[in-house]
Design a protein around this motif. Structure first.
Motif, PDB file in Angstrom:
ATOM      1  N   THR A  54     -57.118 -24.998 -41.441  1.00 31.46           N
ATOM      2  CA  THR A  54     -56.524 -25.416 -40.019  1.00 31.46           C
ATOM      3  C   THR A  54     -55.317 -26.029 -39.982  1.00 31.46           C
ATOM      4  O   THR A  54     -54.611 -25.996 -38.970  1.00 31.46           O
ATOM      5  N   THR A  58     -61.448 -12.152 -51.319  1.00 32.01           N
ATOM      6  CA  THR A  58     -62.629 -11.853 -50.828  1.00 32.01           C
ATOM      7  C   THR A  58     -63.086 -10.316 -50.306  1.00 32.01           C
ATOM      8  O   THR A  58     -63.711  -9.791 -51.187  1.00 32.01           O
ATOM      9  N   ALA A  80     -58.151 -28.307 -44.312  1.00 25.88           N
ATOM     10  CA  ALA A  80     -59.406 -27.136 -43.919  1.00 25.88           C
ATOM     11  C   ALA A  80     -60.502 -27.857 -43.470  1.00 25.88           C
ATOM     12  O   ALA A  80     -60.821 -29.188 -43.553  1.00 25.88           O
ATOM     13  N   ASN A  81     -61.341 -27.084 -42.788  1.00 21.09           N
ATOM     14  CA  ASN A  81     -62.500 -27.740 -42.156  1.00 21.09           C
ATOM     15  C   ASN A  81     -63.940 -27.384 -42.692  1.00 21.09           C
ATOM     16  O   ASN A  81     -64.868 -27.600 -42.122  1.00 21.09           O
ATOM     17  N   GLY A  82     -63.629 -26.683 -43.761  1.00 18.77           N
ATOM     18  CA  GLY A  82     -65.169 -26.236 -44.709  1.00 18.77           C
ATOM     19  C   GLY A  82     -65.168 -24.739 -44.434  1.00 18.77           C
ATOM     20  O   GLY A  82     -65.786 -24.209 -45.006  1.00 18.77           O
ATOM     21  N   MET A  83     -64.761 -24.520 -43.034  1.00 17.67           N
ATOM     22  CA  MET A  83     -64.569 -22.783 -42.657  1.00 17.67           C
ATOM     23  C   MET A  83     -63.558 -22.088 -43.057  1.00 17.67           C
ATOM     24  O   MET A  83     -63.569 -20.886 -43.326  1.00 17.67           O
ATOM     25  N   GLY A  84     -62.340 -23.015 -43.126  1.00 14.38           N
ATOM     26  CA  GLY A  84     -61.032 -22.004 -43.395  1.00 14.38           C
ATOM     27  C   GLY A  84     -59.912 -23.131 -43.319  1.00 14.38           C
ATOM     28  O   GLY A  84     -60.259 -24.313 -42.723  1.00 14.38           O
ATOM     29  N   SER A 128     -53.676 -21.004 -39.158  1.00 12.38           N
ATOM     30  CA  SER A 128     -54.924 -20.274 -39.745  1.00 12.38           C
ATOM     31  C   SER A 128     -54.819 -19.905 -40.818  1.00 12.38           C
ATOM     32  O   SER A 128     -55.862 -19.724 -41.449  1.00 12.38           O
ATOM     33  N   ARG A 143     -59.985 -18.116 -48.264  1.00 18.03           N
ATOM     34  CA  ARG A 143     -60.405 -18.746 -47.247  1.00 18.03           C
ATOM     35  C   ARG A 143     -59.155 -19.215 -46.195  1.00 18.03           C
ATOM     36  O   ARG A 143     -59.362 -20.266 -45.491  1.00 18.03           O
ATOM     37  N   ASN A 188     -58.887 -23.534 -51.256  1.00 13.99           N
ATOM     38  CA  ASN A 188     -59.110 -22.212 -50.110  1.00 13.99           C
ATOM     39  C   ASN A 188     -58.489 -21.022 -50.047  1.00 13.99           C
ATOM     40  O   ASN A 188     -58.166 -20.579 -49.063  1.00 13.99           O
TER      41      ASN A 188
END
Length: 317
Positions: A212, A43, A206-210, A230, A127, A124
């Motif tokens: 977990t 990223t 993951a939770n869609g944001m990053g 994380s 992410r 991911n």
């Protein structure tokens, strides 16, 4: 007939293209279906000089490509299925392009990080999943992270990541490590590293944001466990992308192309290597770019007939 052909479009290949194009060598650059190398899966890049606010990996690669095109480099896309390095000019069989012939060749095909192949892993990347602690460790400051692996590289990455993370949990599917004793001792003496041995990674959660967590199986009990985290760093090695060479170039025991110390020259006159395909130590964008510059300058001197190498005699023209 091309004066020079460059295989690969990571930082090393594109830097070589910029230098050769500016020298009026009109290089041909062959890029695979995933141009830009590993940086296109990163990223934000914060450690490449000249970008104090950082730059997105794909944007950095796109800018390098535009710079090479500006000076006259030509790009084509296709897999290099095979090469004939038995004599000059060198012959390349490129999927969808047929045979391509060149007086010199720069190999910058990189090395691919090995992945586990578990659910949630590739989805991911960037992410929370990474294969480069030096590149991405900074983003996990004051967070708990996981390193997967049992070799020297895993120990090294775990130790490095303790500079940023509150805790680094090292997960290995065996109950013993493959790493050398000195690397094991160094990791075991680090209070920030905790150990989850004899556990097989099953899924990156993951939770869609990053990221977990990491789901693992305890091999001793057979039970599944969820380790909250994380970030997940995969440290199970890299594979240099040299299969298409079919053993025609000298490599080390891990498959990385051997180059003359202090240069990009291979054992075949007129063939040069740069970037991660010949560097199993640093593997950074800036070192790859530097070696791409070296390859271009070595290639230019070769074409001018002024280069010699320690492998034997002066390179024939």
């Amino acid at each position: 007939m091309y004066k020079s052909i460059i295989i690969g479009t990571g930082p090393s290949g594109l830097t070589a293209a910029i230098y050769l194009a500016r020298a009026n060598m009109n290089p041909l650059v062959i890029e695979g279906p995933e141009p830009g190398g590993q940086l296109t899966t990163t990223t934000e890049v914060e450690n490449f000089p000249g970008f104090p606010e950082g730059i997105m990996g794909p944007e950095l690669m796109a800018n390098m490509r535009k710079q090479a095109e500006r000076f006259g480099a030509k790009f084509i896309t296709g897999w290099v299925n095979s090469v004939d390095l038995s004599e000059r000019p060198f012959k390349l069989q490129v999927e969808g392009q047929g045979e391509i012939v060149g007086e010199s060749l720069i190999i910058s095909t990189g090395a691919s990080a090995k992945y586990l192949g578990i659910p949630g892993e590739k989805d991911n990347v960037g992410r929370g999943v990474s294969t480069c602690a030096t590149c991405d460790g900074f983003f996990f400051r004051n967070k708990k992270i996981i390193v997967i692996g049992g070799g020297d590289s895993a120990m090294e990455e775990a130790n490095f990541l303790t500079r940023f993370a509150t805790e680094v949990e090292l997960v290995n599917r065996r109950d013993e490590l493959r790493a050398s004793k000195i690397m094991q001792d160094r990791a075991k003496s680090n209070d920030k590293i905790v150990w989850s041995l004899n556990r097989t990674p099953l899924e990156v959660v993951a939770n869609g944001m990053g990221v977990t967590g990491l789901k693992v199986r305890n091999n001793a009990t057979g039970e599944e466990e969820l380790i909250e985290t994380s970030g997940v760093f995969i440290a199970i090695g890299h594979t240099p992308n040299t299969g298409f060479l079919n053993g025609q170039i000298d490599t080390d025991e891990h498959g990385y192309i051997r180059t003359k110390p202090g240069s990009s020259e291979t054992n075949i006159p007129g063939v040069f290597a740069c970037g991660d395909v010949q560097d199993n130590k640093y593997r950074q964008a800036i070192t790859a770019a530097g070696s791409g510059c070296m390859a271009a300058l070595d290639c230019e001197k070769f074409l001018e007939g002024s280069i010699t190498q320690d492998w034997g005699e002066s390179l024939p023209q």
